[in-house]
Design a protein around this motif. Sequence first.
Motif, PDB file in Angstrom:
ATOM      1  N   LEU A   9       0.838  -1.193   0.000  1.00  0.00           N
ATOM      2  CA  LEU A   9       0.000   0.000   0.000  1.00  0.00           C
ATOM      3  C   LEU A   9       0.876   1.247   0.000  1.00  0.00           C
ATOM      4  CD1 LEU A   9      -2.783   1.385   0.322  1.00  0.00           C
ATOM      5  CD2 LEU A   9      -2.494   1.133   2.806  1.00  0.00           C
ATOM      6  N   VAL A  10       0.576   2.171  -0.881  1.00  0.00           N
ATOM      7  CA  VAL A  10       1.324   3.428  -0.963  1.00  0.00           C
ATOM      8  C   VAL A  10       0.340   4.555  -1.237  1.00  0.00           C
ATOM      9  CG1 VAL A  10       1.864   3.030  -3.408  1.00  0.00           C
ATOM     10  CG2 VAL A  10       3.272   4.603  -2.071  1.00  0.00           C
ATOM     11  N   GLU A  11       0.609   5.711  -0.677  1.00  0.00           N
ATOM     12  CA  GLU A  11      -0.276   6.858  -0.894  1.00  0.00           C
ATOM     13  C   GLU A  11      -0.003   7.508  -2.253  1.00  0.00           C
ATOM     14  OE1 GLU A  11      -0.953   8.284   3.745  1.00  0.00           O
ATOM     15  OE2 GLU A  11       0.117   9.579   2.343  1.00  0.00           O
ATOM     16  N   PRO A  12      -0.988   8.147  -2.812  1.00  0.00           N
ATOM     17  CA  PRO A  12      -0.758   8.877  -4.063  1.00  0.00           C
ATOM     18  C   PRO A  12       0.407   9.842  -3.920  1.00  0.00           C
ATOM     19  CG  PRO A  12      -3.098   8.762  -3.591  1.00  0.00           C
ATOM     20  CD  PRO A  12      -2.395   8.214  -2.382  1.00  0.00           C
ATOM     21  N   GLY A  13       1.266   9.855  -4.935  1.00  0.00           N
ATOM     22  CA  GLY A  13       2.456  10.685  -4.893  1.00  0.00           C
ATOM     23  C   GLY A  13       3.652  10.022  -4.269  1.00  0.00           C
ATOM     24  N   GLY A  14       3.441   8.857  -3.692  1.00  0.00           N
ATOM     25  CA  GLY A  14       4.507   8.145  -3.016  1.00  0.00           C
ATOM     26  C   GLY A  14       5.332   7.280  -3.951  1.00  0.00           C
ATOM     27  N   SER A  15       6.219   6.486  -3.341  1.00  0.00           N
ATOM     28  CA  SER A  15       7.149   5.653  -4.094  1.00  0.00           C
ATOM     29  C   SER A  15       7.140   4.217  -3.581  1.00  0.00           C
ATOM     30  CB  SER A  15       8.565   6.214  -3.964  1.00  0.00           C
ATOM     31  OG  SER A  15       8.643   7.523  -4.454  1.00  0.00           O
ATOM     32  N   LEU A  16       7.533   3.333  -4.465  1.00  0.00           N
ATOM     33  CA  LEU A  16       7.614   1.908  -4.117  1.00  0.00           C
ATOM     34  C   LEU A  16       8.630   1.262  -5.045  1.00  0.00           C
ATOM     35  CD1 LEU A  16       5.906   0.307  -2.008  1.00  0.00           C
ATOM     36  CD2 LEU A  16       4.488  -0.460  -3.924  1.00  0.00           C
ATOM     37  N   ASN A  17       9.346   0.278  -4.527  1.00  0.00           N
ATOM     38  CA  ASN A  17      10.340  -0.426  -5.340  1.00  0.00           C
ATOM     39  C   ASN A  17       9.982  -1.900  -5.458  1.00  0.00           C
ATOM     40  OD1 ASN A  17      12.014   1.865  -5.646  1.00  0.00           O
ATOM     41  ND2 ASN A  17      12.865   1.522  -3.612  1.00  0.00           N
ATOM     42  N   LEU A  18       9.868  -2.360  -6.679  1.00  0.00           N
ATOM     43  CA  LEU A  18       9.558  -3.760  -6.943  1.00  0.00           C
ATOM     44  C   LEU A  18      10.815  -4.495  -7.385  1.00  0.00           C
ATOM     45  CD1 LEU A  18       6.215  -3.420  -8.943  1.00  0.00           C
ATOM     46  CD2 LEU A  18       6.596  -3.374  -6.466  1.00  0.00           C
ATOM     47  N   THR A  19      10.887  -5.771  -7.032  1.00  0.00           N
ATOM     48  CA  THR A  19      12.032  -6.606  -7.372  1.00  0.00           C
ATOM     49  C   THR A  19      11.545  -7.914  -7.971  1.00  0.00           C
ATOM     50  OG1 THR A  19      13.345  -5.686  -5.562  1.00  0.00           O
ATOM     51  CG2 THR A  19      14.037  -7.817  -6.413  1.00  0.00           C
ATOM     52  N   CYS A  20      12.293  -8.435  -8.946  1.00  0.00           N
ATOM     53  CA  CYS A  20      11.995  -9.733  -9.536  1.00  0.00           C
ATOM     54  C   CYS A  20      13.290 -10.540  -9.559  1.00  0.00           C
ATOM     55  CB  CYS A  20      11.446  -9.575 -10.944  1.00  0.00           C
ATOM     56  SG  CYS A  20      11.231 -11.139 -11.834  1.00  0.00           S
ATOM     57  N   VAL A  21      13.293 -11.613  -8.803  1.00  0.00           N
ATOM     58  CA  VAL A  21      14.450 -12.509  -8.780  1.00  0.00           C
ATOM     59  C   VAL A  21      14.205 -13.631  -9.769  1.00  0.00           C
ATOM     60  CG1 VAL A  21      15.824 -14.061  -7.369  1.00  0.00           C
ATOM     61  CG2 VAL A  21      14.921 -11.968  -6.368  1.00  0.00           C
ATOM     62  N   GLN A  79      11.217   0.827 -10.173  1.00  0.00           N
ATOM     63  CA  GLN A  79      10.990   1.887  -9.190  1.00  0.00           C
ATOM     64  C   GLN A  79       9.732   2.643  -9.605  1.00  0.00           C
ATOM     65  OE1 GLN A  79      14.589   4.270  -8.234  1.00  0.00           O
ATOM     66  NE2 GLN A  79      15.656   2.889  -9.615  1.00  0.00           N
ATOM     67  N   LEU A  80       8.783   2.721  -8.703  1.00  0.00           N
ATOM     68  CA  LEU A  80       7.558   3.463  -8.942  1.00  0.00           C
ATOM     69  C   LEU A  80       7.656   4.781  -8.191  1.00  0.00           C
ATOM     70  CD1 LEU A  80       6.860   0.374  -9.360  1.00  0.00           C
ATOM     71  CD2 LEU A  80       4.538   0.972  -8.657  1.00  0.00           C
ATOM     72  N   ARG A  81       7.484   5.881  -8.905  1.00  0.00           N
ATOM     73  CA  ARG A  81       7.557   7.198  -8.295  1.00  0.00           C
ATOM     74  C   ARG A  81       6.298   7.981  -8.668  1.00  0.00           C
ATOM     75  NH1 ARG A  81      10.733   4.719  -6.028  1.00  0.00           N
ATOM     76  NH2 ARG A  81      13.005   4.935  -5.986  1.00  0.00           N
ATOM     77  N   ALA A  82       5.938   8.942  -7.817  1.00  0.00           N
ATOM     78  CA  ALA A  82       4.772   9.792  -8.077  1.00  0.00           C
ATOM     79  C   ALA A  82       3.571   8.940  -8.481  1.00  0.00           C
ATOM     80  CB  ALA A  82       5.104  10.836  -9.150  1.00  0.00           C
ATOM     81  N   VAL A  83       3.293   7.920  -7.689  1.00  0.00           N
ATOM     82  CA  VAL A  83       2.244   6.969  -8.077  1.00  0.00           C
ATOM     83  C   VAL A  83       0.860   7.614  -8.022  1.00  0.00           C
ATOM     84  CG1 VAL A  83       3.605   4.961  -7.423  1.00  0.00           C
ATOM     85  CG2 VAL A  83       2.094   6.027  -5.730  1.00  0.00           C
ATOM     86  N   LYS A  84      -0.022   7.044  -8.815  1.00  0.00           N
ATOM     87  CA  LYS A  84      -1.389   7.521  -8.920  1.00  0.00           C
ATOM     88  C   LYS A  84      -2.336   6.359  -8.603  1.00  0.00           C
ATOM     89  CE  LYS A  84       0.020  10.390 -12.847  1.00  0.00           C
ATOM     90  NZ  LYS A  84      -0.242  10.690 -14.292  1.00  0.00           N
ATOM     91  N   PRO A  85      -3.562   6.652  -8.226  1.00  0.00           N
ATOM     92  CA  PRO A  85      -4.514   5.560  -7.952  1.00  0.00           C
ATOM     93  C   PRO A  85      -4.644   4.588  -9.122  1.00  0.00           C
ATOM     94  CG  PRO A  85      -5.374   7.604  -7.116  1.00  0.00           C
ATOM     95  CD  PRO A  85      -4.127   7.954  -7.874  1.00  0.00           C
ATOM     96  N   GLU A  86      -4.531   5.100 -10.341  1.00  0.00           N
ATOM     97  CA  GLU A  86      -4.648   4.220 -11.515  1.00  0.00           C
ATOM     98  C   GLU A  86      -3.444   3.303 -11.704  1.00  0.00           C
ATOM     99  OE1 GLU A  86      -5.045   7.556 -11.360  1.00  0.00           O
ATOM    100  OE2 GLU A  86      -4.310   8.525 -13.212  1.00  0.00           O
ATOM    101  N   ASP A  87      -2.417   3.454 -10.884  1.00  0.00           N
ATOM    102  CA  ASP A  87      -1.288   2.515 -10.907  1.00  0.00           C
ATOM    103  C   ASP A  87      -1.588   1.257 -10.088  1.00  0.00           C
ATOM    104  OD1 ASP A  87       0.971   5.305 -10.683  1.00  0.00           O
ATOM    105  OD2 ASP A  87       0.426   4.144 -12.479  1.00  0.00           O
TER     106      ASP A  87
END
Length: 112
Positions: A9-21, A79-87
């Motif tokens: 869960l991340v707020e709009p405008g926030g950031s998140l990092n995804l990884t795939c091994v 890397q997800l930056r400036a996320v939006k609800p539609e993400d």
Amino acid sequence: QLVESGGGLVEPGGSLNLTCVTSGFSFDFHTMYWVRQAPGKELEWVADISDVGSAYYGDDVKGRFIISRDNRKGILYLQLRAVKPEDTGMYYCARDRYGNVRGQGTFVTVSS
């Protein structure tokens, strides 16, 4: 094998990092992809990166997301930056643009 992690869960405008091994194939010779599926919608290409690091993005995420890779470790990143609800949606690491060969996914929720 493709194993994603990092969603949440991340707020709009926030950031998140995804990884795939990855494992079981020659990662460093393949273009790799991130695709996503929003609730009730079809799978959508997000970004891809060639074996030598050339990156391409969908119009919806260009300028906000960054795809990268570590060929020595066989790991793909998003890397997800400036996320939006539609993400919001399930994010998959894939070996093709259409997600025919993909992992189990990691879910991203963008909400306040």
